[in-house]
Write a protein that holds these residues in place. Structure first.
Motif, short mmCIF file in Angstrom:
data_model
loop_
_atom_site.label_atom_id
_atom_site.label_comp_id
_atom_site.label_asym_id
_atom_site.label_seq_id
_atom_site.Cartn_x
_atom_site.Cartn_y
_atom_site.Cartn_z
N ALA A 52 0.65 -1.05 -0.10
CA ALA A 52 0.06 0.02 0.05
C ALA A 52 0.86 1.24 0.05
O ALA A 52 0.55 2.51 -0.58
N LYS A 53 2.05 1.12 0.55
CA LYS A 53 3.07 2.46 0.70
C LYS A 53 3.29 2.62 -0.75
O LYS A 53 3.49 3.87 -1.30
N GLN A 56 0.54 4.57 -2.45
CA GLN A 56 0.56 5.87 -1.90
C GLN A 56 1.45 6.67 -2.69
O GLN A 56 1.11 7.87 -2.88
N ASN A 57 2.64 6.28 -2.69
CA ASN A 57 3.55 7.04 -3.46
C ASN A 57 3.50 7.38 -4.86
O ASN A 57 3.78 8.41 -5.46
N VAL A 59 0.45 7.27 -6.52
CA VAL A 59 -0.63 8.09 -6.20
C VAL A 59 -0.19 9.76 -5.99
O VAL A 59 -0.71 10.73 -6.63
N ALA A 60 0.62 9.91 -5.01
CA ALA A 60 1.12 11.33 -4.89
C ALA A 60 1.93 11.92 -6.06
O ALA A 60 1.45 13.08 -6.34
N PRO A 73 -6.74 6.01 -3.66
CA PRO A 73 -6.57 4.83 -3.40
C PRO A 73 -7.57 4.49 -2.20
O PRO A 73 -7.51 4.98 -1.08
#
Length: 434
Positions: A52-53, A56-57, A59-60, A73
Motif C-alpha cells: 500500500a505504501k 500511496q507514493n 498516487v502522490a 486509493p
C-alpha cells in the motif's frame, strides 16, 4: 503481489460467483460524476502494508503532476479474493470504483457486464504499446475481442531446485533442454526416505492449484484443454495420459513425490530442505530467500524441445461512472503501466515486470540482484504462449479435472479411466453453461 491464497482458492471463489456480474445489466453505475472541478478516480487496489505504501507514493506523484485529476486509493478493500463481490455490491448500490484489481480468472464474467469499460481502442492505440505486454497477459485481458482490463500482475511456472541437495546427490543442475524423463530421474535420485527428503512435490487439492500444473504438459505436446468453440473437452488424449502416467509412476512407484493434499505444505517443505525441486512461480522466491535456501531456477521440463509454461495474469478493470471519470481512469492506467511506473509497482513488490521494456531499466538490474534467478522467470514469459479458456464454466470444469488428477495420484486410479470420467463430467459442465 504476494498472494496469500492459493490459485485454486481463487478459482473456487470464481465458481461460486458465476452469475455475479451477469445480472448487473439493470443495476446502477457509480454515482453521477461532477461536471466541474478535478476528476475523482476511485482506485480499489487490494494491496496491504508495504504494498500500500508503494501505491500511496505512485498516487502522490500522479496527483501532483496531473492537477485536474484526483486519484483516491481506497482503504478497506484489501482482500482481493472478495473484490468481485465487493464490486458487485458497489455497482448495485450506485457507488462503484473507477478501477479495481481483478483476478484473471474472472475475465469471462467481467466481459458480460455492461458496466465494464471496453478498453480495446485504448490499448490498440500505437502510443499505448500493447505489443510490449507479453502474449499471455493480453490473452487473459481480452475476451471475444473485447479488452476488459489492463495487466496488473503476471507470473508463470518454472522449476526451483535446491542446489545443496543436487550437489549432495551428485546431480548436475537442470539444463534448459531437460525433458520430463530427466525430471523424473532427478527426483528419484534426490529422494532419501531415511532423511525424509522427496525429489519433488505436487499439490493434490483437486483445485486449480492441481490443474494448472498439468496443462503445460498438454500444450507442450500440441494438445488443448477444450475444443475451439469451448463446448467440449479436448484433454483426453494419449499425450495427456502419458503426462499423467509419469506423475503416477513418480508418486506410486518411485515414491519421489510428496503429495500435498491441503496445498499448504509443499512450499514450506522446500524451504526446510525436504524437497529437491518444486514447480512454483516467482512469488515463492521471497520465502526461499528468507530461509536462506541456495536455489536455482530452470524452465519446465519439456517434450520434444517444447518447454511451454502457463501464466496467471491479473488485471486492472475500469467501471463506467461516466465518460469523464472513465477517461481519467484509463489515462491513469496508461501512466501506471508505462515502464518507469511498472518498475516501481511490480518490481517494488517483488513481481515480474508486466512490460518487456521495463527490463531495460536500471531498476530491473537491481531487481535481479535482489532476487537471484528471477530473470529466468521473466524470460520464461516467452514460453507462456496460451491462456486457460476464458469460459464462465472453467472454474467448475477445472474441478472435475483436478479430482481426476488427485484420484490418480493419491488412490492409484487407472489413468485412462480417470481422464474418461473427467471428460464426461467436464462436458456436462460446459453444456450447462451454454
Amino acid at each position: 503481489m504476494r498472494r496469500a491464497r492459493s490459485r485454486g482458492a481463487r478459482y473456487a471463489a470464481a465458481a461460486a460467483l458465476v452469475a455475479a456480474l451477469a445480472g448487473l445489466t439493470a443495476c446502477g453505475g457509480g454515482k453521477a460524476e461532477e461536471a466541474t472541478g478535478p476528476v475523482k478516480v476511485v482506485w480499489w487496489h487490494g494491496q496491504v502494508e508495504n504494498q500500500a505504501k508503494v501505491i500511496q507514493n505512485l498516487v502522490a506523484d500522479y496527483n501532483r503532476t496531473h492537477p485536474g485529476v484526483q486519484v483516491v486509493p481506497a482503504v478497506g478493500t484489501t482482500n482481493v479474493d472478495d473484490m468481485l463481490q465487493k464490486v458487485q455490491a458497489a455497482l448495485a448500490g450506485g457507488d462503484a470504483p473507477d478501477i479495481a484489481y481483478m483476478y484473471g480468472s474472472w475475465s469471462a464474467h467481467l466481459a458480460k457486464s455492461p458496466k465494464v469499460v471496453d478498453l480495446t481502442k485504448i490499448v490498440k492505440d500505437p502510443a499505448f504499446g500493447w505489443d510490449d505486454f507479453w502474449p499471455s497477459e493480453r490473452a487473459v485481458a481480452e475476451v471475444n475481442g473485447k479488452v476488459i482490463g489492463i495487466p496488473a500482475i503476471v507470473d508463470n511456472l518454472a522449476v526451483v531446485y535446491n542446489k545443496k541437495l543436487f550437489d549432495a546427490a551428485g546431480l548436475a543442475y537442470p539444463s534448459k533442454d531437460w525433458t520430463w524423463d530427466d525430471f523424473r530421474a532427478a527426483a528419484k535420485k534426490l529422494t532419501s526416505p531415511e532423511k525424509g527428503v522427496y525429489g519433488t512435490s505436487y499439490p493434490v487439492t483437486g483445485s486449480e492449484d492441481t490443474v494448472w500444473r498439468f496443462w503445460p504438459m498438454l500444450w507442450q505436446q500440441g494438445g488443448a484443454i477444450v475444443s475451439p468453440d469451448g463446448k467440449k473437452s479436448a484433454f483426453d488424449t494419449p499425450q495427456a495420459a502419458q503426462a499423467l502416467t509419469l506423475w503416477q509412476q513418480m508418486a506410486r512407484e518411485d515414491k519421489s513425490v510428496y503429495l500435498d493434499q491441503n496445498g499448504e505444505k509443499f512450499l514450506p517443505l522446500f524451504q526446510s530442505g525436504k524437497t529437491g525441486m518444486v514447480i512454483a512461480g516467482p512469488w515463492a522466491l521471497f520465502d526461499f530467500i528468507d530461509h536462506k535456501i541456495d536455489y536455482g531456477v530452470q524452465v519446465l521440463p519439456g517434450y520434444g524441445g517444447n518447454h511451454e509454461t502457463i501464466a496467471g495474469p491479473d488485471n486492472w478493470v475500469v467501471f463506467d461512472n461516466g465518460a469523464r471519470r472513465s477517461k481519467a481512469a484509463t489515462d491513469f492506467l496508461t501512466w501506471l503501466t508505462r515502464p518507469e511506473q511498472d518498475a516501481r509497482w511490480t518490481l517494488g513488490l517483488g513481481n515480474l515486470p508486466v512490460r518487456k521494456a521495463t527490463m531495460a531499466l536500471p531498476a530491473y538490474k537491481k531487481f535481479v540482484q535482489d532476487f537471484p534467478d528471477v530473470d529466468v522467470f521473466t524470460a520464461n514469459l516467452d514460453n507462456a504462449k496460451q491462456a486457460r479458456p476464458a469460459l464462465e464454466a472453467y472454474p467448475e470444469f477445472s474441478e472435475k479435472v483436478g479430482d481426476a488428477i488427485a484420484h490418480v495420484l493419491i488412490a492409484g486410479a487407472p489413468v485412462q479411466q480417470a481422464l474418461d470420467q473427467a471428460v464426461k463430467d467436464g462436458d456436462r459442465v460446459l453444456a450447462r453453461s451454454r
